[in-house]
Write an enzyme that holds these catalytic residues in place. Structure first.
Site, short mmCIF file in Angstrom:
data_model
loop_
_atom_site.label_atom_id
_atom_site.label_comp_id
_atom_site.label_asym_id
_atom_site.label_seq_id
_atom_site.Cartn_x
_atom_site.Cartn_y
_atom_site.Cartn_z
N ASP A 82 13.15 -8.38 153.42
CA ASP A 82 13.96 -7.20 153.12
C ASP A 82 14.10 -6.96 151.61
O ASP A 82 14.04 -5.83 151.15
CB ASP A 82 15.36 -7.35 153.75
CG ASP A 82 15.28 -7.38 155.27
OD1 ASP A 82 14.60 -6.50 155.84
OD2 ASP A 82 15.86 -8.30 155.89
N HIS A 107 14.15 -4.16 160.90
CA HIS A 107 15.56 -4.32 160.54
C HIS A 107 15.89 -3.09 159.68
O HIS A 107 15.07 -2.67 158.86
CB HIS A 107 15.74 -5.62 159.75
CG HIS A 107 17.15 -5.91 159.31
ND1 HIS A 107 18.27 -5.55 160.05
CD2 HIS A 107 17.63 -6.53 158.20
CE1 HIS A 107 19.36 -5.95 159.41
NE2 HIS A 107 19.00 -6.54 158.28
P1 NDP Z 1 8.85 -13.66 156.18
O1 NDP Z 1 9.51 -14.11 154.94
O2 NDP Z 1 8.65 -14.62 157.28
O3 NDP Z 1 7.40 -13.07 155.86
C1 NDP Z 1 7.19 -12.19 154.82
C2 NDP Z 1 5.75 -11.79 154.74
O4 NDP Z 1 5.68 -10.74 153.80
C3 NDP Z 1 4.84 -12.91 154.25
O5 NDP Z 1 3.60 -12.83 154.89
C4 NDP Z 1 4.69 -12.57 152.78
O6 NDP Z 1 3.46 -12.87 152.21
C5 NDP Z 1 4.75 -11.08 152.82
N1 NDP Z 1 5.14 -10.52 151.51
C6 NDP Z 1 6.11 -10.95 150.69
N2 NDP Z 1 6.14 -10.21 149.58
C7 NDP Z 1 5.16 -9.30 149.74
C8 NDP Z 1 4.66 -8.28 148.91
N3 NDP Z 1 5.22 -8.05 147.72
N4 NDP Z 1 3.62 -7.55 149.37
C9 NDP Z 1 3.07 -7.80 150.58
N5 NDP Z 1 3.50 -8.76 151.40
C10 NDP Z 1 4.52 -9.50 150.96
O7 NDP Z 1 9.68 -12.36 156.69
P2 NDP Z 1 10.34 -12.15 158.12
O8 NDP Z 1 9.27 -12.02 159.13
O9 NDP Z 1 11.45 -13.10 158.32
O10 NDP Z 1 11.03 -10.70 157.91
C11 NDP Z 1 10.30 -9.50 157.95
C12 NDP Z 1 11.21 -8.39 158.47
O11 NDP Z 1 11.56 -8.67 159.83
C13 NDP Z 1 12.52 -8.25 157.72
O12 NDP Z 1 12.86 -6.88 157.70
C14 NDP Z 1 13.50 -9.00 158.61
O13 NDP Z 1 14.84 -8.56 158.46
C15 NDP Z 1 12.97 -8.63 159.98
N6 NDP Z 1 13.33 -9.54 161.06
C16 NDP Z 1 13.10 -10.88 160.93
C17 NDP Z 1 13.39 -11.74 161.97
C18 NDP Z 1 12.98 -13.17 161.88
O14 NDP Z 1 13.01 -13.81 162.91
N7 NDP Z 1 12.59 -13.73 160.77
C19 NDP Z 1 14.03 -11.25 163.21
C20 NDP Z 1 14.12 -9.81 163.30
C21 NDP Z 1 13.82 -9.01 162.22
P3 NDP Z 1 2.86 -14.36 152.01
O15 NDP Z 1 2.36 -14.69 153.37
O16 NDP Z 1 1.80 -14.15 151.03
O17 NDP Z 1 4.01 -15.18 151.56
#
Ligand code: NDP
Ligand code: MG
Length: 347
Positions: A82, A107
């Site tokens: 987020d 979210h």
């Molecule tokens: P994570 O932290 O698990 O994953 C984030 C991903 O985004 C990683 O692959 C990361 O890359 C990538 N990323 C980070 N920065 C950048 C960038 N600048 N450009 C491109 N990619 C990027 O996130 P979550 O899955 O936990 O959360 C994602 C969304 O889902 C949020 O909105 C969260 O609120 C929502 N959500 C999450 C839940 C959960 O269980 N975790 C439940 C329900 C909703 P890299 O692989 O290179 O690190």
């Protein structure tokens, strides 16, 4: 309240769209693989130097950088953390987006608190599985799914064939959500209740309760191992019973002694003061104060891995005695968390 199941959703809508999923973390890897297995044309969008690039490729997914991968996308699901979504959106997504591309989120944080302002012409929808990413994937593989929320922030879809809500339901179906049940909500409701739930009850509330119980027993001279099993390990066993059949079901399963103790002592632990604190937490969420505090802390991070408040609290948690004794005891219980360790994408 209407709950949507497989029969209420048309999977062909999402199968007819180019879907780009930004991020391959907890949610990203689950959505990308589930949609691909459901016959959807998926591209995973990552930073050039992302460590997840190979993982997504190995899973047989198309992978590209964010700017390139959104150019042909009919739907972009933003699953970066987020706190980074605004930056990624403004720098890489918005300038390359088709005028009528649908923006999707899991979210409502950035849309509801108006950190991301999508241009006119875009429909904005949410498909939010109510569970961690590894469960979203593992239940799908077993033929199940995770209950999910959908929400429509705006519907600017111009064809007469389907609405933004139909798209959200179709996506939810491809992700396994309609196998378990999908509820419609609003960005406001999802965002505020989600933040409140995790802070007051699920994460903040539960861990504060566990630590306080553990400390009370250990300070009274009981062994850390006993205190760990009593206050931490058993929480899952009890909450499983509550989830399966409600509070009375849990009371039925435990001893009468435990049930009587529950009625006597529960109200002494969660008091009117606790409820006032909960109301304060809720009003800081509603006013946007919590969101701003969180983003301010993130801005002070030099490497993107958390600001000073986040880091000092992580350190304190790591050093809490319950974590030390827990690590030792869990290492003997090999059956625990095996699925989670395999699927967990975060390092
Ligand atoms: P994570 O932290 O698990 O994953 C984030 C991903 O985004 C990683 O692959 C990361 O890359 C990538 N990323 C980070 N920065 C950048 C960038 N600048 N450009 C491109 N990619 C990027 O996130 P979550 O899955 O936990 O959360 C994602 C969304 O889902 C949020 O909105 C969260 O609120 C929502 N959500 C999450 C839940 C959960 O269980 N975790 C439940 C329900 C909703 P890299 O692989 O290179 O690190
Ligand atoms: Mg949550």
């Amino acid at each position: 309240m209407k709950i949507y199941y497989d029969g209420d959703a048309n999977i062909e809508i999402i199968q007819g769209l180019n879907v780009t999923i930004v991020g391959y973390g907890s949610q990203g890897h689950a959505h990308a693989n589930n949609l691909k297995d459901s016959g959807v044309n998926v591209t995973v969008a990552l930073r050039e130097d992302s460590l997840s690039w190979d993982k997504a490729k190995e899973a047989g997914l198309k992978v590209s950088n964010v700017s390139d991968s959104v150019q042909d996308a009919d739907l972009v699901m933003i699953l970066a953390p987020d706190e980074f979504q605004k930056g990624v959106f403004e720098k890489h997504i918005q300038p390359n987006l088709k005028d009528d591309a649908i923006l999707a989120f899991a979210h409502g944080f950035n849309i509801h608190f108006q950190k991301i302002i999508p241009g006119d012409g875009h429909s904005v929808i949410m498909i939010a599985p109510k569970g961690p990413g590894h469960t979203v994937r593992s239940t799908y593989i077993k033929g199940g799914g995770v209950p999910s929320l959908i929400a429509i922030y705006n519907d600017n879809i111009e064809n007469n064939e389907y609405t933004a809500k139909d798209v959200a339901l179709s996506y939810a179906k491809a992700n396994g959500g309609t196998r378990a049940g999908v509820l419609e909500t609003t960005f406001k409701e999802e965002t505020e209740t989600d933040l409140f739930g995790e802070q007051a009850v699920l994460c903040g509330g539960v861990t504060a309760l566990i630590k306080a119980g553990y400390e009370t027993l250990v300070e009274a001279g009981y062994s850390p191992e006993m205190a760990y099993f009593e206050c931490l390990h058993e929480t899952k066993l009890i909450t499983d019973l509550i989830q399966e059949g409600g509070i009375a079901n849990m009371h039925y399963s435990i001893s009468n002694t435990a049930e009587y103790g529950d009625y006597k002592s529960g109200p002494k632990i969660i008091t009117e003061d606790t409820k006032s604190a909960m109301k304060e937490i809720l009003s800081d969420i509603q006013s946007g104060k919590f969101a701003d505090d969180f983003l301010d802390d993130c801005r002070q991070s030099n490497d993107g891995s958390g600001g000073p408040v986040m880091k000092s609290n992580r350190k304190m948690t790591e050093n809490h005695p319950i974590e030390k004794v827990g690590k030792e005891l869990r290492s003997k219980m090999k059956f625990l968390n095996s699925e989670k360790l395999v699927d967990k994408q975060k390092n």
